[in-house]
Design a protein around this motif. Structure first.
Motif, PDB file in Angstrom:
ATOM      1  N   VAL A 155       0.829  -1.207   0.000  1.00 25.89           N
ATOM      2  CA  VAL A 155       0.000   0.000   0.000  1.00 25.89           C
ATOM      3  C   VAL A 155       0.862   1.257   0.000  1.00 25.89           C
ATOM      4  CG1 VAL A 155      -0.181   0.060   2.526  1.00 25.89           C
ATOM      5  CG2 VAL A 155      -1.964   1.122   1.137  1.00 25.89           C
ATOM      6  N   ILE A 156       0.342   2.274  -0.677  1.00 27.31           N
ATOM      7  CA  ILE A 156       0.929   3.613  -0.671  1.00 27.31           C
ATOM      8  C   ILE A 156      -0.168   4.568  -0.233  1.00 27.31           C
ATOM      9  CG2 ILE A 156       2.053   5.420  -2.030  1.00 27.31           C
ATOM     10  CD1 ILE A 156       2.870   3.211  -4.031  1.00 27.31           C
ATOM     11  N   ALA A 157       0.043   5.271   0.867  1.00 27.43           N
ATOM     12  CA  ALA A 157      -0.988   6.159   1.406  1.00 27.43           C
ATOM     13  C   ALA A 157      -0.399   7.532   1.658  1.00 27.43           C
ATOM     14  CB  ALA A 157      -1.569   5.583   2.695  1.00 27.43           C
ATOM     15  N   THR A 158      -1.100   8.545   1.192  1.00 30.50           N
ATOM     16  CA  THR A 158      -0.645   9.927   1.351  1.00 30.50           C
ATOM     17  C   THR A 158      -1.683  10.709   2.143  1.00 30.50           C
ATOM     18  OG1 THR A 158       0.487   9.818  -0.783  1.00 30.50           O
ATOM     19  CG2 THR A 158       0.109  12.000   0.138  1.00 30.50           C
ATOM     20  N   GLY A 159      -1.212  11.406   3.169  1.00 32.51           N
ATOM     21  CA  GLY A 159      -2.128  12.199   3.981  1.00 32.51           C
ATOM     22  C   GLY A 159      -1.376  13.206   4.824  1.00 32.51           C
ATOM     23  N   SER A 160      -1.980  13.609   5.903  1.00 30.69           N
ATOM     24  CA  SER A 160      -1.391  14.597   6.807  1.00 30.69           C
ATOM     25  C   SER A 160      -0.606  13.891   7.911  1.00 30.69           C
ATOM     26  CB  SER A 160      -2.492  15.452   7.431  1.00 30.69           C
ATOM     27  OG  SER A 160      -3.315  14.640   8.258  1.00 30.69           O
ATOM     28  N   ASN A 161       0.056  14.670   8.758  1.00 25.36           N
ATOM     29  CA  ASN A 161       0.736  14.094   9.914  1.00 25.36           C
ATOM     30  C   ASN A 161      -0.260  13.357  10.806  1.00 25.36           C
ATOM     31  OD1 ASN A 161       3.124  15.149   9.012  1.00 25.36           O
ATOM     32  ND2 ASN A 161       3.095  16.926  10.371  1.00 25.36           N
ATOM     33  N   ASN A 162      -1.489  13.867  10.851  1.00 28.25           N
ATOM     34  CA  ASN A 162      -2.514  13.252  11.688  1.00 28.25           C
ATOM     35  C   ASN A 162      -2.999  11.929  11.094  1.00 28.25           C
ATOM     36  OD1 ASN A 162      -4.367  13.171  13.891  1.00 28.25           O
ATOM     37  ND2 ASN A 162      -5.999  13.831  12.502  1.00 28.25           N
ATOM     38  N   THR A 163      -3.372  11.957   9.818  1.00 29.47           N
ATOM     39  CA  THR A 163      -3.896  10.732   9.206  1.00 29.47           C
ATOM     40  C   THR A 163      -2.824   9.656   9.061  1.00 29.47           C
ATOM     41  OG1 THR A 163      -3.507  11.619   6.975  1.00 29.47           O
ATOM     42  CG2 THR A 163      -5.702  11.937   7.925  1.00 29.47           C
ATOM     43  N   SER A 164      -1.564  10.062   9.017  1.00 29.47           N
ATOM     44  CA  SER A 164      -0.490   9.073   8.872  1.00 29.47           C
ATOM     45  C   SER A 164      -0.459   8.113  10.051  1.00 29.47           C
ATOM     46  CB  SER A 164       0.869   9.772   8.727  1.00 29.47           C
ATOM     47  OG  SER A 164       1.248  10.415   9.929  1.00 29.47           O
ATOM     48  N   ARG A 165      -0.879   8.578  11.220  1.00 36.83           N
ATOM     49  CA  ARG A 165      -0.923   7.685  12.388  1.00 36.83           C
ATOM     50  C   ARG A 165      -1.965   6.582  12.182  1.00 36.83           C
ATOM     51  NH1 ARG A 165      -0.590  12.698  15.248  1.00 36.83           N
ATOM     52  NH2 ARG A 165      -2.795  12.563  15.821  1.00 36.83           N
ATOM     53  N   TYR A 166      -3.091   6.951  11.598  1.00 33.22           N
ATOM     54  CA  TYR A 166      -4.119   5.949  11.301  1.00 33.22           C
ATOM     55  C   TYR A 166      -3.644   5.007  10.200  1.00 33.22           C
ATOM     56  CZ  TYR A 166      -7.148   9.007  14.039  1.00 33.22           C
ATOM     57  OH  TYR A 166      -7.684   9.759  15.047  1.00 33.22           O
ATOM     58  N   PHE A 167      -2.965   5.557   9.204  1.00 31.64           N
ATOM     59  CA  PHE A 167      -2.423   4.722   8.137  1.00 31.64           C
ATOM     60  C   PHE A 167      -1.447   3.687   8.710  1.00 31.64           C
ATOM     61  CE2 PHE A 167      -2.954   8.389   4.849  1.00 31.64           C
ATOM     62  CZ  PHE A 167      -4.298   8.076   4.723  1.00 31.64           C
ATOM     63  N   GLU A 168      -0.584   4.131   9.627  1.00 24.17           N
ATOM     64  CA  GLU A 168       0.382   3.221  10.237  1.00 24.17           C
ATOM     65  C   GLU A 168      -0.344   2.097  10.978  1.00 24.17           C
ATOM     66  OE1 GLU A 168       3.547   3.002  10.072  1.00 24.17           O
ATOM     67  OE2 GLU A 168       4.352   4.955   9.432  1.00 24.17           O
ATOM     68  N   TYR A 169      -1.441   2.432  11.626  1.00 26.68           N
ATOM     69  CA  TYR A 169      -2.201   1.436  12.381  1.00 26.68           C
ATOM     70  C   TYR A 169      -2.861   0.418  11.444  1.00 26.68           C
ATOM     71  CZ  TYR A 169      -5.805  -0.571  15.405  1.00 26.68           C
ATOM     72  OH  TYR A 169      -6.615  -1.441  16.085  1.00 26.68           O
ATOM     73  N   TYR A 170      -3.511   0.918  10.395  1.00 25.99           N
ATOM     74  CA  TYR A 170      -4.263   0.033   9.509  1.00 25.99           C
ATOM     75  C   TYR A 170      -3.380  -0.700   8.502  1.00 25.99           C
ATOM     76  CZ  TYR A 170      -8.659   1.957  11.272  1.00 25.99           C
ATOM     77  OH  TYR A 170      -9.707   2.318  12.077  1.00 25.99           O
TER      78      TYR A 170
END
Length: 342
Positions: A155-170
């Motif tokens: 997966v490649i996910a682009t977002g903010s510093n905030n959403t990146s924490r959720y990306f790391e979790y999922y």
């Protein structure tokens, strides 16, 4: 589908887009023009000028020579390795922000499952449909959704510093690239021509400063007169007529006034001296320096927060928003990442 097939398809896509933007393609020009004009009604930041610029930046890079030059750096692309399904979470800060990931996955021979951004739901769909017309084989390789993406291998996910924490979790259990906020900076040495500084204005004002490659901070030699920039950038003053930009300008100005923070008001841009690099919309941070070496010493401390550096010795003035195919976001080689799973 061979690498040559993929290169030919994207090369033709570039030609179709260039001809359509120029009004030379009878089949696609009118539809593309309508699409460009209508984006502002879904996302006010996506003005026709900005959408057209984003498409042109992509189209200009999609030539056979560029694609061959880029892909020739990866001999493994010529082998028919195992196909992976790659999930992409696309950003929507500027038009077609997720296109390079889209291209990288498909040029690598993988299948794509992408979550489109709610801020940019139509443009990548249109590009995909053009690609289907050019090469119908891509219909079995591209899945776009506005919901959750499931059943992928990486997966490649682009977002903010905030959403990146959720990306790391999922997404942490999958091979991944997760991108956070980045900003771009410019270094002015003091010997720049008027033309160079006007080109720098494009790096600052394009996309209203919302792109990760938008210059949000400039470094100036001690004693540099800001009025020179204000005068040369007068041609960009129409940005203040954009409602959302003007709202941001008014808000930041009010905050500075209430807090009695010193700033310079150009009437369409607020200059604020700051050691930070992530300035709000309609604000440009600046910082004076004594030596170029001191600037680069400071840059090294915050390198992971910087997307690109504009200057005479760096990305040329006016080219920040026109990356080449091998200019990877965050300096992470996307194709190399994708090939590691083959």
């Amino acid at each position: 589908m061979t690498l040559k097939n993929r290169i030919d398809s994207f090369s033709e896509l570039g030609q179709v887009l260039r001809d359509s933007l120029d009004g030379k393609n009878i089949k696609y020009s009118s539809d593309l023009d309508a699409l460009i004009r209508n984006q502002q009604f879904m996302n006010p930041w996506f003005t026709p000028e900005n959408v057209k610029m984003a498409i042109k930046a992509i189209a200009d890079e999609l030539t056979a020579d560029n694609l061959i030059n880029w892909t020739s750096r990866y001999p493994a692309l010529n082998s028919e390795g195992s196909k992976m399904t790659v999930g992409i979470v696309m950003a929507g800060n500027i038009p077609l922000a997720g296109f390079h990931d889209f291209l990288s996955v498909l040029i690598s021979g993988h299948n794509l499952k992408a979550k489109t951004s709610s801020k940019d739901p139509e443009l990548i769909v249109y590009i995909s449909n053009l690609l289907f017309d050019i090469n119908p084989e891509f219909k079995n390789r591209i899945t776009l959704t506005d919901g959750l993406i499931i059943d992928f291998d990486m997966v490649i996910a682009t977002g903010s510093n905030n959403t990146s924490r959720y990306f790391e979790y999922y997404f942490g259990k999958y091979p991944h690239i997760i991108r956070k906020n980045r900003n771009s900076i410019a270094i002015i040495e003091g010997r720049e021509t008027e033309s160079e500084l006007i080109h720098l204005g494009h790096d600052v004002f394009s996309y209203f400063g919302l792109g990760c490659r938008s210059v949000s901070k400039i470094y100036l030699p001690d004693g540099y007169d800001l009025s020179r920039l204000i005068t040369l950038w007068a041609g960009f003053n129409n940005v203040i007529n954009h409602n959302k930009y003007a709202n941001n300008y008014d808000f930041s100005k009010a905050v500075f006034l209430v807090n009695r923070d010193p700033f310079t008001d150009a009437g369409f841009l607020l200059f604020k001296e700051s050691s930070g690099i992530s300035s709000p919309v309609a604000v440009l941070y600046y910082e004076y320096y004594e030596s170029i070496q001191s600037v680069y010493t400071e840059i090294e401390k915050i390198r992971e927060k910087i997307q690109c550096i504009v200057g005479r010795k760096e990305v040329p003035f006016g080219r920040a928003q026109w990356p080449q195919l091998w200019d990877y976001a965050d300096g992470k080689d996307t194709v190399d990442f994708l090939l590691k799973k083959n």
